[in-house]
Design a protein around this motif. Structure first.
Motif: not given
Length: 146
Positions: A69, A72, A125
């Protein structure tokens, strides 16, 4: 349209740095677990039947999931930070902190221990993800591009 990097973009850089601290924390957990549990390189995970298979694999999985992750979140933080630097920095820092909690919880309590950290990380996020189409819409609906 012209993008100007303001002084507040420094917060974005500081938040991005916090993600490296998170990665370092998770790497130390894996390295320590390799030594403590006798899991040798090049094996990514403990082999089936290993005495500490689940414990080691939880620690390693926390780090692997972070790596899956991380890129990103970094990209979204930079792009969003060009338009809303304080928000992007704050959400990135929340993500980084959440992933530390996630890694600690996974290590200490197994798979169920990652939930609180996961929720905290998603408070960082998910807003970064939602900011992207918001900014895109605003850019695309401008009448004049300079």
């Amino acid at each position: 349209m012209r993008i100007t990097i303001t002084k507040d973009f420094g917060w974005v850089l500081a938040a991005l740095f916090s993600t490296f601290i998170t990665n370092f924390f998770l790497v130390i957990q894996v390295v320590s677990a390799r030594k403590a549990f006798g899991v040798k390189y090049p094996a990514l995970y403990a082999p089936p039947g290993h005495k500490h298979e689940e414990k080691f694999n939880c620690i390693q999985r926390a780090h692997q999931n972070y790596l899956e992750n991380w890129s990103q979140v970094m990209i979204m933080t930079v792009v969003n930070g060009l338009f809303y630097p304080k928000y992007a920095a704050a959400f990135c820092a929340v993500f980084a902190f959440g992933r530390i909690v996630y890694g600690y919880g996974y290590k200490a309590f197994g798979p169920s221990g990652r939930q609180i950290g996961g929720m905290i990380a998603h408070l960082g996020d998910i807003p970064l993800m939602l900011m992207m189409p918001y900014i895109a819409y605003n850019l695309l609906s401008e009448e004049v591009f300079a």
